[in-house]
Design an enzyme around this catalytic site. Structure first.
Site, mmCIF file in Angstrom:
data_model
loop_
_atom_site.group_PDB
_atom_site.id
_atom_site.type_symbol
_atom_site.label_atom_id
_atom_site.label_comp_id
_atom_site.label_asym_id
_atom_site.label_seq_id
_atom_site.Cartn_x
_atom_site.Cartn_y
_atom_site.Cartn_z
ATOM 1 C CD GLU A 90 31.130 -28.397 153.146
ATOM 2 O OE1 GLU A 90 31.650 -27.347 152.733
ATOM 3 O OE2 GLU A 90 29.957 -28.715 152.867
ATOM 4 C CG HIS A 105 31.682 -25.314 149.392
ATOM 5 N ND1 HIS A 105 31.152 -25.997 150.464
ATOM 6 C CD2 HIS A 105 30.685 -25.231 148.469
ATOM 7 C CE1 HIS A 105 29.893 -26.305 150.195
ATOM 8 N NE2 HIS A 105 29.580 -25.849 149.003
ATOM 9 C CB SER A 139 27.330 -28.530 149.206
ATOM 10 O OG SER A 139 26.912 -27.214 149.481
#
Length: 302
Positions: free
Chosen positions: A205, A273, A113
């Site tokens: 992602e 996630h 992330s």
């Protein structure tokens, strides 16, 4: 881009430094549960007494967070740095960090992330692999397979793995694996610490980014010429992306923005996630198979 240097394997006799370079840490129960998993494996964790000193949405001032990172990186007993959480803030460190203060001993950086910025910067500046994998606050929510694979990669027990998703664009290709959060990677384009993207398989992602925002980011990649450099694109989970207004689906965006590049594309791979987040060694050699919908990575231990 060539494959990167793999840090030495680690084992429970080594120390793991835990730092918070991004968002303020508020999920203390989730943090404690993640710490327990590491300790149950036998690892000694070095957690600063002032791990998170909230400064607005950040875990501390830029200076405080930079110093945490420098101290952890230069600690001779630390074999890896595990990040407490993502959020936002690691890109600010790249602006302020004095890279001359970092020694040349490679060690694992573990996170995903917002941690993308540090993973990519270390790849660019130090030519060292990182591990795109759960942070401390998400680790306890991972299924056993991804928890086990994380430790197996770090401990040298897993040097190859295949992730299975769905087909989007046919073809096969081999290149250097660069996993990333799409938003962070997009914001790093054009900066001095963005790695070269030639010969790269990009694995992306994201979370809470609806299709139109993903479309906007991919269009920027197209206009900037960076998508055209890639060998292939592996798409993980784009969760919490629903919107109430009329919209293209995420898959329609993928097909519209990526299908004319002449490279293989796979989707719905198990990383990202809000679900299984299998570890991906950033900078290793990888093969993407758009006919089968798979991504396979492999690395050599140093």
């Amino acid at each position: 881009m060539e494959p990167l240097l793999s840090p030495p394997i680690i084992n429970p006799s080594q120390k793991i430094s835990v730092i918070a370079p991004s968002g303020a840490l508020r999920e203390w129960e989730r943090f404690d549960n993640g710490i327990k998993i590491w300790r149950d494996r036998g690892y000694e964790l070095n957690i600063p007494s002032e791990l998170s000193q909230p400064w607005g949405y950040l875990a501390g001032t830029d200076q405080q967070r930079c110093q945490q990172f420098i101290d952890a990186w230069n600690d001779p007993e630390t074999g890896a740095i595990a990040f407490a959480r993502g959020g936002y803030g690691s890109m600010r460190l790249l602006e302020k960090l004095d890279w001359s203060k970092l020694n040349d001993r490679p060690k694992w950086l573990i996170g995903f992330s917002d941690i993308t910025a540090l993973l990519w910067a270390i790849a660019k500046y130090k030519n060292i692999m990182g591990l795109h994998a759960p942070v401390i606050t998400t680790l306890a929510h991972e299924p056993m397979r991804s928890q086990q694979q994380l430790f197996d990669v770090l401990e040298g027990k897993l040097n190859q793995s295949e992730l299975v998703g769905d087909r989007l664009v046919a073809g096969t290709a081999q290149g250097v694996l660069m996993p990333a959060n799409l938003t962070l990677a997009t914001n790093m384009l054009g900066t001095p610490l963005c790695p070269e993207l030639d010969n790269v398989i990009l694995a992306i992602e994201d979370v809470a980014e609806p299709p139109y925002k993903v479309d906007r980011m991919l269009t920027h990649w197209r206009w900037s010429g960076h998508l055209q450099k890639l060998k292939g694109i592996a798409i993980g989970r784009f969760s919490q992306a629903e919107i109430s207004t009329p919209s293209l689906t995420m898959q329609e965006v993928w097909r519209d923005r990526l299908s004319d590049l002449g490279i293989p594309v796979t989707m719905n791979l198990p990383f990202g996630h809000d679900g299984e987040n299998l570890p991906l060694p950033l900078g290793c050699l990888a093969t993407i198979n758009g006919d089968r919908g798979t991504l396979t990575w492999q690395r050599q231990n140093s």
